[in-house]
Design a protein around this motif. Structure first.
Motif, PDB file in Angstrom:
ATOM      1  N   ASN A  84      67.153  -7.095  26.975  1.00 35.36           N
ATOM      2  CA  ASN A  84      67.272  -6.661  28.332  1.00 35.36           C
ATOM      3  C   ASN A  84      66.176  -7.441  28.920  1.00 35.36           C
ATOM      4  O   ASN A  84      65.553  -8.522  28.620  1.00 35.36           O
ATOM      5  CB  ASN A  84      66.363  -5.115  28.076  1.00 35.36           C
ATOM      6  N   VAL A  85      66.635  -7.259  30.641  1.00 36.90           N
ATOM      7  CA  VAL A  85      65.707  -8.070  31.182  1.00 36.90           C
ATOM      8  C   VAL A  85      65.215  -6.938  32.408  1.00 36.90           C
ATOM      9  O   VAL A  85      66.070  -6.188  32.611  1.00 36.90           O
ATOM     10  CB  VAL A  85      66.591  -9.372  32.094  1.00 36.90           C
ATOM     11  N   GLU A  86      64.130  -7.256  33.062  1.00 30.79           N
ATOM     12  CA  GLU A  86      63.909  -6.619  34.430  1.00 30.79           C
ATOM     13  C   GLU A  86      63.981  -7.457  35.678  1.00 30.79           C
ATOM     14  O   GLU A  86      63.605  -8.551  35.505  1.00 30.79           O
ATOM     15  CB  GLU A  86      62.382  -6.350  34.042  1.00 30.79           C
ATOM     16  N   ASN A 119      62.478  -8.597  38.859  1.00 36.02           N
ATOM     17  CA  ASN A 119      61.221  -8.593  39.369  1.00 36.02           C
ATOM     18  C   ASN A 119      61.380  -8.489  40.668  1.00 36.02           C
ATOM     19  O   ASN A 119      60.793  -7.655  41.538  1.00 36.02           O
ATOM     20  CB  ASN A 119      60.522  -9.623  39.169  1.00 36.02           C
ATOM     21  N   VAL A 127      63.619 -12.737  37.433  1.00 40.24           N
ATOM     22  CA  VAL A 127      63.885 -11.785  36.136  1.00 40.24           C
ATOM     23  C   VAL A 127      62.887 -12.117  35.198  1.00 40.24           C
ATOM     24  O   VAL A 127      62.315 -13.162  35.044  1.00 40.24           O
ATOM     25  CB  VAL A 127      65.142 -11.548  35.663  1.00 40.24           C
ATOM     26  N   THR A 184      61.877 -11.245  30.520  1.00 39.67           N
ATOM     27  CA  THR A 184      62.002 -10.484  29.612  1.00 39.67           C
ATOM     28  C   THR A 184      60.768 -10.298  28.860  1.00 39.67           C
ATOM     29  O   THR A 184      59.783 -10.524  29.447  1.00 39.67           O
ATOM     30  CB  THR A 184      62.915 -11.654  28.625  1.00 39.67           C
ATOM     31  N   ASP A 185      61.038  -9.800  27.699  1.00 34.81           N
ATOM     32  CA  ASP A 185      59.511  -9.636  26.801  1.00 34.81           C
ATOM     33  C   ASP A 185      58.903 -11.245  26.397  1.00 34.81           C
ATOM     34  O   ASP A 185      57.672 -10.947  25.857  1.00 34.81           O
ATOM     35  CB  ASP A 185      59.927  -8.903  25.653  1.00 34.81           C
ATOM     36  N   GLU A 206      62.620  -4.240  39.831  1.00 35.70           N
ATOM     37  CA  GLU A 206      62.117  -3.393  38.890  1.00 35.70           C
ATOM     38  C   GLU A 206      63.070  -2.639  38.080  1.00 35.70           C
ATOM     39  O   GLU A 206      62.559  -1.860  37.062  1.00 35.70           O
ATOM     40  CB  GLU A 206      60.880  -2.508  39.240  1.00 35.70           C
ATOM     41  N   SER A 207      64.225  -2.885  38.259  1.00 31.94           N
ATOM     42  CA  SER A 207      65.164  -2.227  37.310  1.00 31.94           C
ATOM     43  C   SER A 207      65.396  -3.110  36.074  1.00 31.94           C
ATOM     44  O   SER A 207      65.370  -4.404  36.080  1.00 31.94           O
ATOM     45  CB  SER A 207      66.455  -2.182  38.016  1.00 31.94           C
ATOM     46  N   GLU A 208      65.580  -2.368  34.831  1.00 28.01           N
ATOM     47  CA  GLU A 208      65.642  -2.972  33.430  1.00 28.01           C
ATOM     48  C   GLU A 208      66.928  -2.757  33.092  1.00 28.01           C
ATOM     49  O   GLU A 208      67.477  -1.726  33.121  1.00 28.01           O
ATOM     50  CB  GLU A 208      64.729  -2.143  32.554  1.00 28.01           C
ATOM     51  N   SER A 213      70.262  -4.280  30.659  1.00 34.05           N
ATOM     52  CA  SER A 213      70.881  -4.945  29.470  1.00 34.05           C
ATOM     53  C   SER A 213      71.635  -6.169  29.485  1.00 34.05           C
ATOM     54  O   SER A 213      72.065  -6.180  30.645  1.00 34.05           O
ATOM     55  CB  SER A 213      71.653  -3.765  28.457  1.00 34.05           C
TER      56      SER A 213
END
Length: 116
Positions: free
Chosen positions: A33-35, A37, A56, A58-59, A81-83, A85
């Motif tokens: 997953n990515v967000e 930004n 974007v 990731t963790d 701010e959408s996460e 896949s």
């Protein structure tokens, strides 16, 4: 139905004089997953291949989503701010020079590709 062009190929289909170029969240190692930004572009902006279009994260790392080829941003499918896949279509592009009317018609008729 609008044709989705793989690998930034060019062409036309039916009466719509624009093909959609999908901008997908790329596969990268074990990241799932990515967000998003922040989008760095807006609908209607011309972009070049490999140009950053979104910041974007990731963790593990902050990075950029880039345009797969030259074109124009036709739609941003998710907000900041959408996460998402990996493999998700985040934005749609059309080839350079496509009219606003043809781009809008292509987006309205868009059906996601099935190759994930």
């Amino acid at each position: 139905m609008t044709h989705v062009m793989p690998m930034c190929a060019r062409g036309t289909i039916g009466e719509i004089m624009a093909d959609i170029i999908e901008v997908k969240i790329p596969h990268s190692g074990s990241v799932e997953n990515v967000e998003i930004n922040e989008w760095l572009v807006a609908v209607g902006d011309d972009v070049e291949a490999d140009q950053a279009i979104a910041d974007v994260s990731t963790d593990k790392v902050d990075t950029e989503l880039v345009a797969p080829c030259d074109g124009r941003i036709a739609a941003l499918l998710f907000g900041d701010e959408s996460e998402l896949s990996v493999g998700t279509v985040a934005a749609l592009m059309v080839a350079p020079g496509v009219s606003d009317e043809d781009a809008a018609a292509a987006v309205a008729d868009y059906t996601p590709s099935s190759d994930g």
